[in-house]
Design an enzyme around this catalytic site. Sequence first.
Site, short mmCIF file in Angstrom:
data_model
loop_
_atom_site.label_atom_id
_atom_site.label_comp_id
_atom_site.label_asym_id
_atom_site.label_seq_id
_atom_site.Cartn_x
_atom_site.Cartn_y
_atom_site.Cartn_z
CB THR A 3 -95.04 -26.96 40.37
OG1 THR A 3 -95.18 -27.95 39.36
CG2 THR A 3 -94.07 -25.90 39.91
NE ARG A 41 -87.21 -43.56 29.44
CZ ARG A 41 -88.40 -44.03 29.09
NH1 ARG A 41 -89.03 -44.89 29.87
NH2 ARG A 41 -88.96 -43.68 27.93
CD GLU A 72 -84.10 -49.79 29.84
OE1 GLU A 72 -84.45 -49.81 31.03
OE2 GLU A 72 -84.89 -49.72 28.88
CG HIS A 74 -88.33 -50.54 29.54
ND1 HIS A 74 -87.42 -49.52 29.35
CD2 HIS A 74 -89.55 -49.92 29.58
CE1 HIS A 74 -88.04 -48.36 29.29
NE2 HIS A 74 -89.35 -48.58 29.43
C1 GLV Z 1 -91.79 -46.34 27.93
O1 GLV Z 1 -90.94 -46.48 28.74
C2 GLV Z 1 -92.23 -45.09 27.43
O2 GLV Z 1 -91.64 -44.05 27.76
O3 GLV Z 1 -93.21 -45.07 26.68
#
Ligand code: GLV
Length: 316
Positions: free
Chosen positions: A182, A236, A265, A283
Amino acid sequence: MARVLVTRRLTPGGTDPLLDAGHEIVAPNDDDDVPLTADALVEGAAACDGMVCLLTDRIDAVVLQAGHHGRLRVVGNAAVGYDNIDVATAHSLGIAVCNTPGVLDATTADLAFLLILAAARNISAAENDLRHGRWAGWGFTTHLAHDVHGATLGLVGYGRIAQAVARRAAGFDMEVLHTTRTPTGLPGYVEELGELLNRSDIVSLHVPLTESTHHLIGAAELALMKPTAVLVNTARGPVIDENALVDALEAGTLHGAGLDVFEGEPSINPRLLGAPRITLLPHIGSATVATRTRMARLACQGVCDVLAWRTPPNLI
Ligand code: GLV
């Protein structure tokens, strides 16, 4: 007093809100720091009033049904992203879900910037050359990469973390574009993802994982990017089609990439490990002591609030 399952080890002090509220903590894997098995999650959900879980826990309909048949009222995810939880099913069963927005923005933005710098300057390859005896000495034309200062940064998504990245970019004299579903009405807004990809020297992804963002960046999108551009992902893994990314890096149609998150992962697509000009991190976007402690406390506080019939500010 309620019983709360904490699925995995948290930072010291992380569970203070639960302890302060006098709740009993059930933490079967605190010693090992490995995710609970699916069966153990189901068992725990069935036996507890609340649950504090992590993004490595798949809180699916089976777990939630088990909790519903028991007395589970709330799931607190110690993460801002909550694609690991079947929120629709939770809501349909009257189980509240909360997450940890707002407390990890700066830390994650720092890491996104680290990857921006690493990808644009091709840091991993340069360091690997040095570590593996491939550095023959200073060379005028070796390890040439691209500038971050003055570059155009394209942010896909413009939530809190993306805005924190934009603030850092100001210090690097960057032009900052953003695109969102948006219109934001803010300076730098670009309506089409394709235009943003086309104009940016650095693209950083900051969207949640949903059906519509799965493989948002695939071969067609990568083809719109400049051959000198880099792609950074701290959101992600499945937002990028990793095979398409490796194809682009191998073909030299993309300069570089920096990834903190992966499709499968913790297993990593072996093609990524062999790809050129890429920095890969396990990550760790929010992984500082202070931020992880804030996240743990916020998730636990949300659980406490629901158990005390209060509406937590971090309710999803
Ligand atoms: C980490 O990837 C989170 O979503 O906090």
